[in-house]
Design a protein around this motif. Structure first.
Motif, short mmCIF file in Angstrom:
data_model
loop_
_atom_site.label_atom_id
_atom_site.label_comp_id
_atom_site.label_asym_id
_atom_site.label_seq_id
_atom_site.Cartn_x
_atom_site.Cartn_y
_atom_site.Cartn_z
N PHE A 129 0.87 -1.18 0.00
CA PHE A 129 0.00 0.00 0.00
C PHE A 129 0.90 1.23 0.00
CE2 PHE A 129 -2.02 -3.51 2.17
CZ PHE A 129 -3.14 -3.68 1.36
N SER A 130 0.35 2.34 -0.44
CA SER A 130 1.16 3.53 -0.64
C SER A 130 1.89 3.98 0.62
CB SER A 130 0.28 4.67 -1.13
OG SER A 130 -0.75 4.90 -0.17
N PHE A 131 1.16 4.01 1.75
CA PHE A 131 1.81 4.55 2.94
C PHE A 131 3.00 3.71 3.39
CE2 PHE A 131 2.46 4.60 7.52
CZ PHE A 131 2.92 5.90 7.63
N GLN A 132 2.98 2.41 3.08
CA GLN A 132 4.11 1.58 3.51
C GLN A 132 5.41 1.98 2.81
OE1 GLN A 132 0.91 0.39 4.04
NE2 GLN A 132 1.64 0.55 6.14
N VAL A 133 5.31 2.67 1.68
CA VAL A 133 6.51 3.22 1.04
C VAL A 133 7.04 4.40 1.87
CG1 VAL A 133 7.41 4.37 -1.01
CG2 VAL A 133 5.84 2.43 -1.25
N ILE A 134 6.14 5.29 2.25
CA ILE A 134 6.53 6.44 3.08
C ILE A 134 7.13 5.94 4.39
CG2 ILE A 134 5.58 8.36 4.43
CD1 ILE A 134 3.52 8.76 2.15
N GLN A 135 6.47 4.98 5.00
CA GLN A 135 6.92 4.46 6.30
C GLN A 135 8.31 3.83 6.19
OE1 GLN A 135 4.41 1.34 7.83
NE2 GLN A 135 5.20 1.54 9.92
N GLN A 136 8.54 3.06 5.14
CA GLN A 136 9.85 2.42 5.00
C GLN A 136 10.94 3.46 4.71
OE1 GLN A 136 9.77 -1.70 2.98
NE2 GLN A 136 7.76 -0.84 2.51
N LEU A 137 10.62 4.47 3.90
CA LEU A 137 11.62 5.53 3.66
C LEU A 137 12.03 6.18 4.98
CD1 LEU A 137 10.11 7.09 0.43
CD2 LEU A 137 12.41 6.11 0.62
N GLU A 138 11.05 6.42 5.85
CA GLU A 138 11.36 7.02 7.16
C GLU A 138 12.16 6.06 8.03
OE1 GLU A 138 7.74 8.23 9.06
OE2 GLU A 138 7.40 9.91 7.68
N GLU A 139 11.68 4.83 8.13
CA GLU A 139 12.34 3.90 9.05
C GLU A 139 13.74 3.52 8.57
OE1 GLU A 139 10.92 3.22 12.14
OE2 GLU A 139 9.69 4.83 11.32
N MET A 140 13.97 3.63 7.26
CA MET A 140 15.33 3.39 6.75
C MET A 140 16.23 4.60 6.95
SD MET A 140 15.08 1.12 3.27
CE MET A 140 13.88 2.09 2.38
N GLY A 141 15.64 5.73 7.31
CA GLY A 141 16.47 6.89 7.57
C GLY A 141 16.72 7.78 6.36
N PHE A 142 15.96 7.60 5.27
CA PHE A 142 16.10 8.53 4.15
C PHE A 142 15.55 9.91 4.53
CE2 PHE A 142 16.76 4.61 1.85
CZ PHE A 142 17.75 4.97 0.96
N CYS A 143 14.66 9.93 5.52
CA CYS A 143 14.23 11.19 6.11
C CYS A 143 13.81 10.85 7.54
CB CYS A 143 13.06 11.79 5.33
SG CYS A 143 11.63 10.71 5.20
N LYS A 144 13.50 11.89 8.31
CA LYS A 144 13.11 11.64 9.70
C LYS A 144 11.68 11.14 9.76
CE LYS A 144 16.06 15.04 11.91
NZ LYS A 144 16.10 16.49 12.13
N ARG A 145 11.36 10.46 10.83
CA ARG A 145 9.98 10.02 11.03
C ARG A 145 9.07 11.24 11.07
NH1 ARG A 145 8.59 5.83 15.76
NH2 ARG A 145 9.72 4.34 14.48
N GLY A 146 8.00 11.17 10.29
CA GLY A 146 7.08 12.30 10.20
C GLY A 146 7.31 13.16 8.98
N GLU A 147 8.48 13.01 8.36
CA GLU A 147 8.81 13.83 7.19
C GLU A 147 8.63 13.09 5.87
OE1 GLU A 147 12.78 15.25 7.86
OE2 GLU A 147 12.16 16.54 9.54
N GLY A 148 8.17 11.85 5.94
CA GLY A 148 8.07 11.03 4.74
C GLY A 148 7.07 11.57 3.73
N GLY A 149 5.99 12.17 4.23
CA GLY A 149 4.98 12.72 3.32
C GLY A 149 5.59 13.79 2.44
N ALA A 150 6.32 14.70 3.04
CA ALA A 150 6.96 15.76 2.26
C ALA A 150 8.07 15.19 1.38
CB ALA A 150 7.54 16.82 3.21
#
Lengths: 139, 390
Positions: free
Chosen positions: B296-317
């Protein structure tokens, strides 16, 4: 199974072991969760031993039944046909005062009125002769 | 240095066409797994009987099903990781250890299913509830409340993120739209000919709020496979090897219950990613593209955050503004992913990463693709990550 009738019945818990014990308490109008007698921690879903202290000793401790809405979803298109008549419905995660969380429904509350932190209290609904589900109502 | 670095590589990839045809054959997945396996073995320049290790996907065909049909008469190693969609990445690490230690020489990792013309999720939840993520716990404590499918339990997590960090529907939509743009450049993608605008995304029906139709992956028929060996053996083979530079796996705690976690956003990747990056000796800026398991779409945002490509909460932007689109700073799911290519269990993410690193990705080729990552995501957040390089 007759394919035409497949899925018209709502899924029920398999009444054995700790699952039967949990729902058996619900049948008696009591919401009880496992509480470790080694370290005193409450837990749900049921486990064989305590992941915190390692104790195998626990009791079915009675919850106040009071809690709050932690989060929810609104299911518009059910993936199980037995829930077609309920849509839109809102499975919610309820966080009890004792700290455990569980999945349930907040009845008498349209999905659009649900809110994070909304106080709720348990009620019980006999869905078959054997199974009673815990549900919640606005408190 | 570590035992894996540079020593294992993918030397063959194969896949079948990915289809959504209601008159498809359905039934057991073995034919698709075999077709994809044959293609991967041929791609490597090997014969079937060179394979001596098989690592099947959990719940599909078992190793001997494949071995007897392929004529693998000396199967020396087999194993399956029970981590759902994190399985292909877990199996790649397992294969690397097997060939690195000499337990096996050429390891086949197959996967595939009739996910459209066979049993679909809405049938499995009726016929076999405990086959779903969470097993008996979900059957006994989720299903009676109408919480019966991944789109529903993952929507909990998306809503929590929106409540806590202000993530907006348009940002979930940015993932769906970006992946559709990638798919439009991929001849094998199911959504090749169907453009998707943010307006159409927002206008689509809600499935389980906040998930709308185009937040959901495409159940499909198809198979994919790849072959792993050592770099030494790869020198004698025809294809350019793609090296496994770093790998790690992880699980959130508790793995089998998505509602009780202390940290509701924790994934297996939360702790695994740093281990994989350390093993590879690279940083986030070194990653040229990412194939991220996208049920699902959000799981991409969540994984980007949890992998550290951005901070948690910043994945949407992070996913807005074209960053993950074709030509962006971090192209994500360059084949279209499970959302817009096909849901082939994440096996297709590995096939795509290898094509990119070989420079065989045609009009969707990422320029100067030297390092790519592939994530796996299974059940309630089991994770695997593979860092691949040419």
């Amino acid at each position: 199974m007759d394919p035409k009738s497949a899925g018209t019945e709502k899924p029920l818990p398999l009444m054995e072991g700790t699952t039967a014990a949990f729902y058996g308490h619900c049948r008696n109008r009591e919401l009880r969760f496992q509480r470790c007698t080694g370290c005193g921690r409450w837990r749900h879903v049921p486990r064989l031993c305590c992941s915190h202290c390692g104790s195998w000793d626990w009791e079915w401790a009675r919850s106040s039944g009071r809690g709050k809405v932690f989060t929810w979803t609104v299911v518009a298109r059910p993936m199980h046909p037995a829930f077609a008549g309920d849509a839109p419905y809102a499975p919610a995660i309820i966080e009890l005062e004792e700290g455990v969380r569980m999945v349930s429904w907040v009845v008498d509350c349209p999905p659009e009125e649900l809110a994070t932190g909304m106080p709720v209290a348990v009620i019980f609904e006999d869905v078959t002769d054997e199974v009673t589900l815990p549900r919640f109502r606005r408190a | 240095m570590n035992a894996l670095e540079g020593r294992a590589c993918i030397v063959g990839i194969g896949d079948t066409p990915y289809l959504r045809e209601s008159d498809g054959p359905g039934g057991r997945s073995l034919a698709l797994e075999l077709r994809a396996s044959e293609a991967a073995i041929r791609d490597a320049g090997l014969r079937n009987r060179d394979i001596d290790g098989i690592l099947p996907f959990y719940g599909l065909s078992i190793a001997e099903d494949l071995a007897v049909n392929l004529g693998v008469d000396d199967l020396r190693y087999q194993a399956t990781s029970h981590v759902g969609g994190a399985g292909p990445g877990a199996s790649l690490a397992n294969a690397a250890m097997a060939v690195g230690s000499g337990m096996a020489s050429y390891v086949l990792i197959p996967g595939g299913w009739y996910g459209f013309s066979g049993r679909r999720v809405r049938q499995i939840v009726v016929q076999d509830p405990s086959a779903m993520s969470g097993g008996a716990n979900a059957r006994d404590f989720y299903f009676p409340f109408g919480l019966t499918a991944p789109v529903q339990w993952f929507s909990f997590i998306a809503r929590l993120h929106m409540d806590r960090y202000g993530t907006r529907p348009e940002q979930l939509g940015a993932v769906a739209v970006a992946q559709r743009k990638h798919a439009r450049r991929n001849p094998g993608a199911l959504m090749r000919d169907k453009p998707l605008s943010l307006e159409s995304y927002l206008a689509a029906p809600v499935i389980a709020d906040p998930y709308r139709l185009f937040d959901c992956s495409l159940e499909a028929d198809g198979g994919a496979a790849f072959v792993v060996t050592t770099l030494e053996r790869a020198r004698d083979l025809r294809a350019q090897p793609v090296r496994l530079l770093g790998s790690a796996q992880g699980q959130p705690f508790p793995a089998d219950d998505i509602v009780t976690r202390e940290d509701v956003f924790e994934l297996g990747l939360t702790r695994a990613t740093a281990r994989a990056f350390r093993m590879a000796g690279i940083g986030h800026d070194d990653v040229d593209f990412a194939e991220i398991y996208d049920p699902f779409s959000f799981q991409v945002i969540q994984q980007l955050e949890e992998m550290g490509f951005c901070k948690r909460g910043e994945g949407g932007a992070f996913v807005e503004g074209g960053r993950i689109e074709p030509g962006g700073a971090l192209p994500v799911n360059t084949h279209g992913g499970l959302l817009s290519e096909a849901h082939i269990l994440g096996m297709n993410h590995f096939v795509e990463a290898v094509r990119q690193l070989r420079g065989e990705a045609g009009e969707r080729q990422v320029k100067n693709a030297d390092i790519g990552i592939v994530t796996g995501f299974g059940d309630f957040g089991d994770g695997s990550i593979a860092i691949l390089g040419r």
